[in-house]
Write a protein that holds these residues in place. Structure first.
Motif, PDB file in Angstrom:
ATOM      1  N   ARG A 125       0.799  -1.250   0.006  1.00 33.94           N
ATOM      2  CA  ARG A 125      -0.132   0.089  -0.007  1.00 33.94           C
ATOM      3  C   ARG A 125       0.724   1.178  -0.125  1.00 33.94           C
ATOM      4  NH1 ARG A 125      -2.545  -4.376   1.172  1.00 33.94           N
ATOM      5  NH2 ARG A 125      -4.787  -4.405   1.067  1.00 33.94           N
ATOM      6  N   ILE A 126       1.995   1.137   0.703  1.00 38.67           N
ATOM      7  CA  ILE A 126       3.044   2.316   0.314  1.00 38.67           C
ATOM      8  C   ILE A 126       3.382   2.393  -1.063  1.00 38.67           C
ATOM      9  CG2 ILE A 126       5.421   2.792   0.801  1.00 38.67           C
ATOM     10  CD1 ILE A 126       4.952   1.543   3.866  1.00 38.67           C
ATOM     11  N   ALA A 127       3.649   1.485  -1.670  1.00 38.84           N
ATOM     12  CA  ALA A 127       4.016   1.287  -3.038  1.00 38.84           C
ATOM     13  C   ALA A 127       2.656   1.929  -3.941  1.00 38.84           C
ATOM     14  CB  ALA A 127       4.284   0.089  -3.529  1.00 38.84           C
ATOM     15  N   VAL A 128       1.643   1.515  -3.571  1.00 41.62           N
ATOM     16  CA  VAL A 128       0.461   2.137  -4.226  1.00 41.62           C
ATOM     17  C   VAL A 128       0.425   3.555  -4.309  1.00 41.62           C
ATOM     18  CG1 VAL A 128      -2.154   1.891  -4.310  1.00 41.62           C
ATOM     19  CG2 VAL A 128      -0.983  -0.163  -4.279  1.00 41.62           C
ATOM     20  N   ASN A 129       0.703   4.050  -3.078  1.00 36.56           N
ATOM     21  CA  ASN A 129       0.410   5.528  -2.720  1.00 36.56           C
ATOM     22  C   ASN A 129       1.330   6.237  -3.603  1.00 36.56           C
ATOM     23  OD1 ASN A 129      -1.868   5.042  -1.275  1.00 36.56           O
ATOM     24  ND2 ASN A 129      -0.781   5.570   0.675  1.00 36.56           N
ATOM     25  N   LEU A 130       2.842   5.902  -3.484  1.00 35.17           N
ATOM     26  CA  LEU A 130       4.075   6.309  -4.176  1.00 35.17           C
ATOM     27  C   LEU A 130       3.861   6.443  -5.458  1.00 35.17           C
ATOM     28  CD1 LEU A 130       6.794   5.301  -1.560  1.00 35.17           C
ATOM     29  CD2 LEU A 130       5.920   7.713  -1.918  1.00 35.17           C
ATOM     30  N   LEU A 131       3.427   5.382  -6.125  1.00 30.62           N
ATOM     31  CA  LEU A 131       3.411   5.319  -7.559  1.00 30.62           C
ATOM     32  C   LEU A 131       2.143   5.999  -8.048  1.00 30.62           C
ATOM     33  CD1 LEU A 131       4.241   1.335  -7.936  1.00 30.62           C
ATOM     34  CD2 LEU A 131       5.548   3.561  -8.564  1.00 30.62           C
ATOM     35  N   GLY A 132       1.193   5.945  -7.300  1.00 31.36           N
ATOM     36  CA  GLY A 132      -0.237   6.713  -7.433  1.00 31.36           C
ATOM     37  C   GLY A 132      -0.188   8.408  -7.503  1.00 31.36           C
ATOM     38  N   LYS A 133       1.028   8.679  -6.792  1.00 35.00           N
ATOM     39  CA  LYS A 133       1.296  10.099  -6.625  1.00 35.00           C
ATOM     40  C   LYS A 133       2.045  10.791  -7.556  1.00 35.00           C
ATOM     41  CE  LYS A 133       3.102  11.135  -2.473  1.00 35.00           C
ATOM     42  NZ  LYS A 133       3.674  12.476  -3.148  1.00 35.00           N
ATOM     43  N   ASP A 134       2.831   9.808  -8.096  1.00 37.07           N
ATOM     44  CA  ASP A 134       3.669  10.229  -9.313  1.00 37.07           C
ATOM     45  C   ASP A 134       2.798  10.797 -10.618  1.00 37.07           C
ATOM     46  OD1 ASP A 134       6.010  10.766 -10.824  1.00 37.07           O
ATOM     47  OD2 ASP A 134       5.429   8.985 -11.939  1.00 37.07           O
ATOM     48  N   LYS A 135       2.839  12.148 -10.997  1.00 38.22           N
ATOM     49  CA  LYS A 135       2.074  12.529 -12.271  1.00 38.22           C
ATOM     50  C   LYS A 135       3.003  12.776 -13.384  1.00 38.22           C
ATOM     51  CE  LYS A 135      -1.458  12.197  -9.549  1.00 38.22           C
ATOM     52  NZ  LYS A 135      -2.320  11.030  -9.708  1.00 38.22           N
ATOM     53  N   SER A 136       4.428  12.299 -13.051  1.00 41.69           N
ATOM     54  CA  SER A 136       5.257  12.741 -14.136  1.00 41.69           C
ATOM     55  C   SER A 136       5.208  11.776 -15.427  1.00 41.69           C
ATOM     56  CB  SER A 136       6.895  12.830 -13.798  1.00 41.69           C
ATOM     57  OG  SER A 136       7.145  11.388 -13.196  1.00 41.69           O
ATOM     58  N   ARG A 137       4.395  10.570 -15.147  1.00 45.39           N
ATOM     59  CA  ARG A 137       4.439   9.658 -16.400  1.00 45.39           C
ATOM     60  C   ARG A 137       3.018   9.443 -16.324  1.00 45.39           C
ATOM     61  NH1 ARG A 137       9.059  10.677 -15.836  1.00 45.39           N
ATOM     62  NH2 ARG A 137      10.988   9.678 -16.345  1.00 45.39           N
ATOM     63  N   LYS A 138       2.517   9.306 -17.516  1.00 41.53           N
ATOM     64  CA  LYS A 138       1.019   8.991 -17.792  1.00 41.53           C
ATOM     65  C   LYS A 138       0.590   7.612 -18.055  1.00 41.53           C
ATOM     66  CE  LYS A 138       0.451  13.372 -18.004  1.00 41.53           C
ATOM     67  NZ  LYS A 138      -0.278  14.094 -16.762  1.00 41.53           N
ATOM     68  N   PHE A 139       1.656   6.706 -17.846  1.00 34.44           N
ATOM     69  CA  PHE A 139       1.073   5.303 -17.663  1.00 34.44           C
ATOM     70  C   PHE A 139       0.765   4.627 -16.559  1.00 34.44           C
ATOM     71  CE2 PHE A 139       5.472   4.798 -16.693  1.00 34.44           C
ATOM     72  CZ  PHE A 139       6.577   5.226 -17.531  1.00 34.44           C
ATOM     73  N   GLY A 140       0.369   3.280 -16.602  1.00 39.15           N
ATOM     74  CA  GLY A 140      -0.183   2.854 -15.327  1.00 39.15           C
ATOM     75  C   GLY A 140       0.792   2.250 -14.414  1.00 39.15           C
ATOM     76  N   THR A 141       0.389   1.573 -13.390  1.00 32.41           N
ATOM     77  CA  THR A 141       1.170   1.216 -12.133  1.00 32.41           C
ATOM     78  C   THR A 141       2.268   0.308 -12.562  1.00 32.41           C
ATOM     79  OG1 THR A 141      -0.534   1.544 -10.784  1.00 32.41           O
ATOM     80  CG2 THR A 141       1.052   0.103  -9.810  1.00 32.41           C
ATOM     81  N   LYS A 142       1.811  -0.670 -13.329  1.00 34.50           N
ATOM     82  CA  LYS A 142       2.899  -1.892 -13.740  1.00 34.50           C
ATOM     83  C   LYS A 142       4.265  -1.182 -14.753  1.00 34.50           C
ATOM     84  CE  LYS A 142       3.440  -6.219 -13.496  1.00 34.50           C
ATOM     85  NZ  LYS A 142       3.249  -6.899 -12.176  1.00 34.50           N
ATOM     86  N   ASN A 143       3.704  -0.386 -15.467  1.00 33.55           N
ATOM     87  CA  ASN A 143       4.956   0.471 -16.187  1.00 33.55           C
ATOM     88  C   ASN A 143       5.513   1.244 -15.275  1.00 33.55           C
ATOM     89  OD1 ASN A 143       4.584  -0.897 -18.834  1.00 33.55           O
ATOM     90  ND2 ASN A 143       2.784   0.375 -19.198  1.00 33.55           N
ATOM     91  N   LYS A 144       5.009   1.793 -14.342  1.00 31.54           N
ATOM     92  CA  LYS A 144       5.810   2.714 -13.353  1.00 31.54           C
ATOM     93  C   LYS A 144       6.670   1.823 -12.642  1.00 31.54           C
ATOM     94  CE  LYS A 144       2.496   6.571 -12.785  1.00 31.54           C
ATOM     95  NZ  LYS A 144       1.466   7.190 -11.870  1.00 31.54           N
ATOM     96  N   GLN A 145       6.337   0.513 -12.170  1.00 33.87           N
ATOM     97  CA  GLN A 145       7.043  -0.249 -11.425  1.00 33.87           C
ATOM     98  C   GLN A 145       8.319  -0.589 -12.310  1.00 33.87           C
ATOM     99  OE1 GLN A 145       3.849  -3.098 -10.472  1.00 33.87           O
ATOM    100  NE2 GLN A 145       4.777  -3.134  -8.581  1.00 33.87           N
ATOM    101  N   PHE A 146       8.176  -0.910 -13.512  1.00 31.93           N
ATOM    102  CA  PHE A 146       9.163  -1.443 -14.456  1.00 31.93           C
ATOM    103  C   PHE A 146      10.071  -0.471 -14.641  1.00 31.93           C
ATOM    104  CE2 PHE A 146      10.435  -2.234 -18.967  1.00 31.93           C
ATOM    105  CZ  PHE A 146      11.297  -3.340 -18.820  1.00 31.93           C
ATOM    106  N   LEU A 147       9.715   1.052 -14.662  1.00 30.32           N
ATOM    107  CA  LEU A 147      10.547   2.185 -15.162  1.00 30.32           C
ATOM    108  C   LEU A 147      11.410   2.262 -13.849  1.00 30.32           C
ATOM    109  CD1 LEU A 147      11.710   4.281 -16.481  1.00 30.32           C
ATOM    110  CD2 LEU A 147       9.649   5.823 -15.696  1.00 30.32           C
ATOM    111  N   ALA A 148      10.806   2.337 -12.724  1.00 33.74           N
ATOM    112  CA  ALA A 148      11.488   2.476 -11.243  1.00 33.74           C
ATOM    113  C   ALA A 148      12.563   1.275 -10.990  1.00 33.74           C
ATOM    114  CB  ALA A 148      10.544   2.209 -10.207  1.00 33.74           C
TER     115      ALA A 148
END
Length: 378
Positions: A340-363
């Motif tokens: 849930r920490i990860a959900v919040n942090l990834l959800g707060k990021d607005k610098s990328r327009k793609f979804g959570t899975k792709n944000k995880q991959f980029l991170a």
């Protein structure tokens, strides 16, 4: 949401009580927690994956962690999270939430339960763990979570979760299991409003509400203080009409209404769906502390399903929570906090327009992006 971030996320978890005895502390607790947070953000689903992440990112992690004895083993990480007091871990989580966002008046806080299906253990007769989460719909933020005790159920867990949340000025929505006087009382005590579903198994109250709406509809609401609102949506061969009707000042017509704290209104939602030439009609009833505002009522009802579509779906698809086999002691609950920490942090990021899975991959590939997510200045 107003960004209030002044400290890094690691700073808020320094107050977690270390469960280890002194002679076994080869690794700093905050290092273990931070490595786990980073790894889960990047898609780690097991203790081995967290260790692997740490080993591969050791040089980068060393820029902001002490790592006196390198990266801890997966066995060490597992033992630590099995022993960490989940209440202490949750309290640090809540303090962090308060620091990074301010929930505005009228925000819908959807409370719902989710089972961690693979957390059961036949050998120890441990049942699958159930977690309840509070989801701020507009801000797309997990406000808190709580494990449902094995000897209890969501009815007793929900008030305990609400007590630690800042819900002042917010509208709390819960499905029919939350239609309990103690839960309503707790919401009002925390200065929130409520919209709670009713089901037919709730006996006299349900029948009472159903009869009042029949009378109101047949009389075109003469003799009732009412508010109505409708929406229409279409697409993909489907059309849906939702009619919302709210009746207020009806406490004298509701059995035992005085036993329900700040019982102001009852609501009805009629959903008419037309799919491939077939029409279905569904009617649902609610009790509420809102007063004569069908549009606000309708928004709260619709927003409630955000906890399923935007949180539970992400936890299962992005974090594979349903298939997680972590079971020992406090580990399932503490790993759920990590997700849930990860959900919040990834959800707060607005610098990328793609979804959570792709944000995880980029991170996982881009340390600068992960540092931005964590609020680190490296």
């Amino acid at each position: 949401m107003e960004p209030l971030q002044k400290r890094t996320i690691s700073d808020f978890f320094e107050n977690v009580k270390d469960p280890r005895i002194e002679r076994t502390k080869r690794h700093k607790l905050i290092d273990i927690i931070t490595i786990a947070i980073c790894a889960v953000i990047c898609g780690a689903e097991t203790w081995i994956a967290i260790e692997t992440y740490g080993q591969e990112k050791k040089e980068w992690l060393g820029k902001f962690l002490e790592l006196p004895n390198g990266i801890p083993s997966h066995d060490t990480i597992a033992r630590v999270f099995a022993k960490i007091n989940p209440t202490s871990f949750q309290e640090c989580f809540l303090e962090w939430i308060k620091s990074v966002a301010k929930i505005t008046n009228g925000e819908v806080i959807a409370i719902d339960g989710k089972q961690l299906r693979r957390s059961y253990n036949k050998k120890s007769s441990q049942r699958a763990i159930n977690m309840i989460s509070a989801w701020a719909v507009s801000n797309r933020l997990v406000m808190g979570q709580l494990k449902v005790d094995n000897k209890s159920n969501e009815i007793t867990a929900i008030p305990e979760l609400i007590k630690v949340l800042d819900i002042s000025g917010c509208i709390v929505t819960i499905d029919a299991i939350g239609c309990q006087k103690e839960i309503v009382k707790t919401i009002i005590k925390q200065e929130g409003d409520y919209v709670i579903a009713l089901k037919s198994n709730q006996g006299n109250l349900y029948q009472n509400v159903e009869q009042l709406f029949k009378e109101a509809i047949s009389s075109r609401c003469r003799g009732f203080k009412s508010s109505s609102y409708s929406t229409r949506e279409s697409g993909h061969g489907r059309e849906e009409i939702r009619n919302y009707l709210m009746l207020t000042d009806i406490s004298n017509r509701i059995v035992d209404s005085k036993e329900w704290e700040n019982f102001q209104s009852i609501g009805m939602v009629e959903s008419v769906r037309m799919v491939n030439g077939e029409t279905t009609v569904e009617t649902r009833y609610y009790i509420s502390s809102l007063n004569r505002n069908a549009k606000k009522f309708g928004n709260a009802v619709r927003s409630h399903w955000g906890v399923e579509n935007s949180l539970h779906w992400i936890l299962d698809v992005g974090f594979n929570e349903d298939d997680c086999r972590i079971r020992k002691d406090n580990a399932p609950q503490n790993f759920a906090v990590l997700r849930r920490i990860a959900v919040n942090l990834l959800g707060k990021d607005k610098s990328r327009k793609f979804g959570t899975k792709n944000k995880q991959f980029l991170a996982s590939m881009n340390n600068e992006y992960l540092a931005d997510i964590l609020g680190l200045n490296l």
